[in-house]
Each structure stands twice: as C-alpha cells, then as structure tokens.
Design a protein around this motif. Structure first.
Motif, mmCIF file in Angstrom:
data_model
loop_
_atom_site.group_PDB
_atom_site.id
_atom_site.type_symbol
_atom_site.label_atom_id
_atom_site.label_comp_id
_atom_site.label_asym_id
_atom_site.label_seq_id
_atom_site.Cartn_x
_atom_site.Cartn_y
_atom_site.Cartn_z
ATOM 1 N N PHE A 74 -7.629 4.575 -1.438
ATOM 2 C CA PHE A 74 -6.705 3.528 -1.011
ATOM 3 C C PHE A 74 -5.946 3.073 -2.254
ATOM 4 O O PHE A 74 -6.540 2.884 -3.316
ATOM 5 N N THR A 97 0.870 -1.170 0.000
ATOM 6 C CA THR A 97 0.000 0.000 0.000
ATOM 7 C C THR A 97 0.907 1.219 0.000
ATOM 8 O O THR A 97 2.049 1.164 0.470
ATOM 9 N N LEU A 154 2.551 -5.632 1.798
ATOM 10 C CA LEU A 154 1.365 -6.454 2.040
ATOM 11 C C LEU A 154 1.678 -7.932 1.909
ATOM 12 O O LEU A 154 1.111 -8.757 2.607
ATOM 13 N N TYR A 162 -7.792 -5.433 5.472
ATOM 14 C CA TYR A 162 -7.264 -5.720 4.140
ATOM 15 C C TYR A 162 -6.060 -6.652 4.180
ATOM 16 O O TYR A 162 -5.932 -7.527 3.325
ATOM 17 N N GLN A 163 -5.181 -6.494 5.139
ATOM 18 C CA GLN A 163 -3.992 -7.355 5.215
ATOM 19 C C GLN A 163 -4.395 -8.825 5.281
ATOM 20 O O GLN A 163 -3.820 -9.659 4.591
ATOM 21 N N THR A 169 -9.677 -0.826 5.260
ATOM 22 C CA THR A 169 -8.238 -1.067 5.235
ATOM 23 C C THR A 169 -7.739 -1.842 6.437
ATOM 24 O O THR A 169 -6.734 -2.526 6.347
ATOM 25 N N VAL A 209 -2.985 0.369 -3.934
ATOM 26 C CA VAL A 209 -2.165 -0.827 -3.810
ATOM 27 C C VAL A 209 -1.261 -0.885 -5.028
ATOM 28 O O VAL A 209 -1.689 -0.619 -6.152
#
Length: 98
Positions: free
Chosen positions: A44, A9, A60, A82-83, A79, A46
């Motif tokens: 957000f 990220t 990530l 999200y991991q 978020t 990535v």
C-alpha cells in the motif's frame, strides 16, 4: 501562510521512478521502495504533494503542516478503513494547530 498538501494513495506499480516528484511512504511507512520477490503483493502506498495528483492516484485529504508529516499507520481494517483514519488524523492535526 501554510502550504496545502494533498495526501493520496497510488498503486505501487504506478511509481516508475525511484525519486518521484512527490513524497511517498510504503506500507511500512518507509520512504524506500521494498524489493518485491516473485509472488509478493505490492505494498500500500501513500503520497503527498503540493501539485496536481499524479496519474492513477486517489485523493485521501488535505493537510497544511510544514513539512507534511508521514501519514497515519494502516489500520487493522486494512485499506477499506484507511480513509476514515486519514480523515480523523487530518482533523486532529488541524485542531492541534488552533
């Protein structure tokens, strides 16, 4: 031999270039940066790279598909969750290769 890619990220404001030397996807998983109106929150973001992570990036996970696929969608938890979704997605991707 598969290449290893690192997903990360990065803050929207850290992407100064319209064509950074790594792939990026925005919250809608578009590769085109959105036009932000005054008062809008930055999306957000990535990215994925074979190189060292860019300044301001948070790792990530690592994948090896060639070419690297777009990341999984942002979860309903936002978020903060999200991991975990990226970890599961990368695990599923590796298992599919076996």
């Amino acid at each position: 031999m598969s290449k290893l890619y690192q997903y990360f990220t990065i803050p929207f404001d850290s992407i100064k270039d319209t064509s950074p030397p790594y792939a990026v996807w925005f919250a809608s998983w578009s590769t085109t940066p959105p036009a932000l109106e005054p008062g809008m929150a930055a999306p957000f973001v990535v990215g994925v790279t074979e190189e060292a992570l860019p300044a301001g990036a948070t790792a990530l996970g690592t994948g090896s598909k060639d070419p690297p696929p777009p990341p999984p969608p942002l979860t309903a938890g936002g978020t903060s969750d999200y991991q975990a979704s990226v970890d599961q997605w990368l695990l599923d991707t590796r298992n599919a290769d076996e």
